[in-house]
Design a protein around this motif. Structure first.
Motif, PDB file in Angstrom:
ATOM      1  N   THR A  60     -20.568   9.250  -2.685  1.00  0.00           N
ATOM      2  CA  THR A  60     -19.677   8.867  -1.588  1.00  0.00           C
ATOM      3  C   THR A  60     -18.555   7.977  -2.108  1.00  0.00           C
ATOM      4  O   THR A  60     -17.366   8.203  -1.813  1.00  0.00           O
ATOM      5  CB  THR A  60     -20.467   8.131  -0.488  1.00  0.00           C
ATOM      6  OG1 THR A  60     -21.530   8.960  -0.026  1.00  0.00           O
ATOM      7  CG2 THR A  60     -19.572   7.771   0.687  1.00  0.00           C
ATOM      8  N   GLU A  61     -18.925   6.969  -2.868  1.00  0.00           N
ATOM      9  CA  GLU A  61     -17.928   6.025  -3.375  1.00  0.00           C
ATOM     10  C   GLU A  61     -17.001   6.670  -4.395  1.00  0.00           C
ATOM     11  O   GLU A  61     -15.801   6.364  -4.433  1.00  0.00           O
ATOM     12  CB  GLU A  61     -18.643   4.807  -3.960  1.00  0.00           C
ATOM     13  CG  GLU A  61     -19.347   3.977  -2.891  1.00  0.00           C
ATOM     14  CD  GLU A  61     -20.091   2.784  -3.455  1.00  0.00           C
ATOM     15  OE1 GLU A  61     -20.221   2.697  -4.701  1.00  0.00           O
ATOM     16  OE2 GLU A  61     -20.539   1.943  -2.648  1.00  0.00           O
ATOM     17  N   ALA A  62     -17.529   7.584  -5.191  1.00  0.00           N
ATOM     18  CA  ALA A  62     -16.690   8.263  -6.184  1.00  0.00           C
ATOM     19  C   ALA A  62     -15.606   9.104  -5.509  1.00  0.00           C
ATOM     20  O   ALA A  62     -14.529   9.316  -6.084  1.00  0.00           O
ATOM     21  CB  ALA A  62     -17.550   9.147  -7.087  1.00  0.00           C
ATOM     22  N   ALA A  63     -15.895   9.550  -4.290  1.00  0.00           N
ATOM     23  CA  ALA A  63     -14.914  10.349  -3.536  1.00  0.00           C
ATOM     24  C   ALA A  63     -13.981   9.473  -2.703  1.00  0.00           C
ATOM     25  O   ALA A  63     -13.165   9.990  -1.938  1.00  0.00           O
ATOM     26  CB  ALA A  63     -15.649  11.327  -2.628  1.00  0.00           C
ATOM     27  N   GLY A  64     -14.117   8.152  -2.846  1.00  0.00           N
ATOM     28  CA  GLY A  64     -13.233   7.240  -2.130  1.00  0.00           C
ATOM     29  C   GLY A  64     -13.639   6.998  -0.688  1.00  0.00           C
ATOM     30  O   GLY A  64     -12.833   6.501   0.112  1.00  0.00           O
ATOM     31  N   MET A  65     -14.894   7.316  -0.367  1.00  0.00           N
ATOM     32  CA  MET A  65     -15.399   7.102   0.983  1.00  0.00           C
ATOM     33  C   MET A  65     -16.416   5.966   1.000  1.00  0.00           C
ATOM     34  O   MET A  65     -16.783   5.421  -0.045  1.00  0.00           O
ATOM     35  CB  MET A  65     -16.030   8.391   1.527  1.00  0.00           C
ATOM     36  CG  MET A  65     -15.023   9.516   1.737  1.00  0.00           C
ATOM     37  SD  MET A  65     -15.776  11.001   2.460  1.00  0.00           S
ATOM     38  CE  MET A  65     -16.802  11.548   1.104  1.00  0.00           C
ATOM     39  N   THR A  66     -16.870   5.623   2.202  1.00  0.00           N
ATOM     40  CA  THR A  66     -17.795   4.522   2.408  1.00  0.00           C
ATOM     41  C   THR A  66     -19.084   5.033   3.040  1.00  0.00           C
ATOM     42  O   THR A  66     -19.049   5.937   3.879  1.00  0.00           O
ATOM     43  CB  THR A  66     -17.165   3.473   3.357  1.00  0.00           C
ATOM     44  OG1 THR A  66     -15.939   3.020   2.791  1.00  0.00           O
ATOM     45  CG2 THR A  66     -18.088   2.293   3.571  1.00  0.00           C
ATOM     46  N   VAL A  67     -20.207   4.452   2.633  1.00  0.00           N
ATOM     47  CA  VAL A  67     -21.467   4.720   3.340  1.00  0.00           C
ATOM     48  C   VAL A  67     -21.466   3.890   4.617  1.00  0.00           C
ATOM     49  O   VAL A  67     -21.392   2.662   4.574  1.00  0.00           O
ATOM     50  CB  VAL A  67     -22.681   4.379   2.463  1.00  0.00           C
ATOM     51  CG1 VAL A  67     -23.980   4.550   3.259  1.00  0.00           C
ATOM     52  CG2 VAL A  67     -22.706   5.269   1.212  1.00  0.00           C
TER      53      VAL A  67
END
Length: 257
Positions: A60-67
């Motif tokens: 998730t973080e590698a794609a620039g998103m947040t959990v």
């Protein structure tokens, strides 16, 4: 400081259960392609052990998103071991855990059941608070959060600063009824699950209830509290429908026509 209220930020996201049949990396790829900002990872398939939860976090973080949260299936009142769920939340980097308010609808729940749900919720809320994790009830039929009145009663009885609720339109309600239910529980809402269902739980494109969802977004923006609004189900569970529903979700979270 300004005297004019600033519209609340609404984070467009998705629940991984929307794409239950796909793996973590595919869920992330589709969510990223859809321009979504975050993911609620479910413990049913995707984040069901510490390794998979950590994988979900990293992807998730590698794609620039947040959990956004951990979608657990813990039933308050069961007095089960909550530490493994907190382990999953920590591994996933989830700031809160979704739980369920017992296993009975409010109409059929005894006082003993209510008491158990209240006591257990307080217990797990304390455990979660020690680790900086919040608790949120699923707003759902066949639980004690099956109506605005019972949700408010439960939250009042739990009376814990670490406990809030999600909201979603109950199946079968008109747009007006659904909006009224949101207004009632709004002070306690920490996130919204977003879908378009018919009276018999038929799944439609989100735009089919555009008036409802535009109105919901307007209410949430006027609430001056940042919130996540997460796609939960799409028509036929198809990835392509995630993209189209996400496009509509973007327009309402940004306040566009």
């Amino acid at each position: 400081m300004t005297n004019h209220p600033t519209p609340a930020d609404l984070t467009p996201g998705i629940c991984s259960v929307t794409l239950r049949s796909l793996g973590i990396d595919e869920v992330v790829r589709i969510s990223s392609e859809a321009g979504l900002a975050g993911i609620e990872w479910g413990t049913d398939v995707h984040a069901n052990d510490v390794d998979s939860a950590a994988h979900a976090k990293d992807a998730t973080e590698a794609a620039g998103m947040t959990v956004l949260s951990l979608g657990s299936y813990y039933r308050c009142g069961a007095f089960g071991d909550f530490e493994p769920i907190l382990d999953l939340a920590n591994a996933a980097g989830a700031p809160r855990v979704r739980v369920w308010a017992g296993e009975l609808g409010s109409a059929g729940a005894s006082q003993e059941h209510w008491d158990s749900v209240v006591k257990d919720t307080r217990r797990i809320a304390d455990l979660a608070a020690e680790q900086g994790v919040a608790i949120a009830f699923e707003y759902h039929g066949n639980t004690l959060t099956d109506s605005p009145a019972t949700t408010l009663e439960l939250l009042d009885r739990v009376n814990h600063p670490n406990v809030g609720t999600y909201w979603q339109p109950a199946v079968g309600l008109s747009d007006e009824q659904a909006l009224a239910s949101l207004h009632e529980v709004l002070p306690h809402v920490v996130g919204v699950h977003c879908f378009s269902w018919g009276p018999a739980a038929e799944r439609f494109p989100l735009r089919n209830r555009s008036l409802l969802w535009q109105s919901v977004a307007d209410v949430l923006r006027g609430n001056e509290k940042a919130l996540d609004i997460m796609l939960e189900f799409v028509e036929d569970d198809l990835p392509g429908n995630v993209l189209s529903d996400a496009a509509f979700l973007h327009t309402i979270t940004l306040g566009e026509d």
